[in-house]
Design an enzyme around this catalytic site. Structure first.
Site, PDB file in Angstrom:
ATOM      1  N   ASP A 104     -12.778   2.558   3.747  1.00 50.44           N
ATOM      2  CA  ASP A 104     -12.546   3.823   3.045  1.00 50.44           C
ATOM      3  C   ASP A 104     -13.568   4.860   3.499  1.00 50.44           C
ATOM      4  O   ASP A 104     -13.305   5.622   4.406  1.00 50.44           O
ATOM      5  CB  ASP A 104     -12.443   3.663   1.526  1.00 50.44           C
ATOM      6  CG  ASP A 104     -13.600   2.945   0.871  1.00 50.44           C
ATOM      7  OD1 ASP A 104     -14.646   2.754   1.498  1.00 50.44           O
ATOM      8  OD2 ASP A 104     -13.458   2.587  -0.307  1.00 50.44           O
ATOM      9  N   LEU A 154      -7.885  -0.320  -5.811  1.00 54.15           N
ATOM     10  CA  LEU A 154      -7.036  -1.481  -5.563  1.00 54.15           C
ATOM     11  C   LEU A 154      -7.747  -2.786  -5.887  1.00 54.15           C
ATOM     12  O   LEU A 154      -8.957  -2.911  -5.677  1.00 54.15           O
ATOM     13  CB  LEU A 154      -6.611  -1.498  -4.091  1.00 54.15           C
ATOM     14  CG  LEU A 154      -5.921  -0.224  -3.591  1.00 54.15           C
ATOM     15  CD1 LEU A 154      -5.702  -0.302  -2.090  1.00 54.15           C
ATOM     16  CD2 LEU A 154      -4.622   0.018  -4.331  1.00 54.15           C
TER      17      LEU A 154
END
Length: 175
Positions: A104, A154
């Site tokens: 990320d 997530l």
């Protein structure tokens, strides 16, 4: 309905879809390496992905793990990468595949990549199950990507929220 910490979960990637993509990734990786190499998995999040990936490879590999953290119990990366457990394997003149669960901000993979280079690895390829491009804070791209995913928190398939949710077979968005 599945929940974690009282929050509902929405299935993003099914177990079947993940398994299929892991097999595809293993073929891409084999085409590049073509001979035995070292797989370095990042704990804790990538342990399931790493296990499934190496079981899908048909060429011999050695495996080692590093435990690094940039999250703690937060949903946001701190930007500071802490090595909790280093490798046991000597990397001098080694070719390796660095495996992580999610790319990320880029901080973790960039820092670990630099560290492995300093330890003498001659070639490092990176493989991530998930890529959240819109969250990138530093320039870093993985060589092999399972899925590009939106900017959602997530859990599942090794990913957790403060140690919960790792055992879920699919990948879920926390609503």
């Amino acid at each position: 309905m599945l929940q974690i910490r009282g929050r509902p979960l929405r299935l993003l990637l099914s177990e079947e879809r993940i398994k299929s993509r892991v097999k595809e990734l293993s073929r891409e990786i084999e085409e590049h390496f073509g001979e035995p190499f070292l797989v370095v998995g990042l704990l804790k999040g990538a342990f399931i992905f790493t296990a499934d990936l190496v079981r899908s490879l048909s060429i011999p590999v050695q495996i080692d793990f590093m435990w690094v953290s940039s999250y703690g119990s937060s949903q946001e990366s701190s930007g500071h990468v802490k090595v909790i457990k280093d490798l046991d394997t000597d990397l001098e003149d080694r070719r390796l595949l660095l495996v992580d669960d999610i790319l990320d901000t880029g901080y973790t993979l960039r820092e670990v990549y630099k560290l492995l280079k300093l330890k003498g690895a001659t070639e490092i390829r990176t493989c991530v199950l998930l890529d959240k491009r819109e969250r990138r804070k530093v320039s870093f791209d993985a060589d092999y990507v399972g899925f590009e995913v939106p900017n959602l928190f997530l859990v599942g398939y090794g990913l957790d929220w403060d140690e919960e949710g790792r055992n879920l077979r699919g990948i879920y968005a926390v609503e």
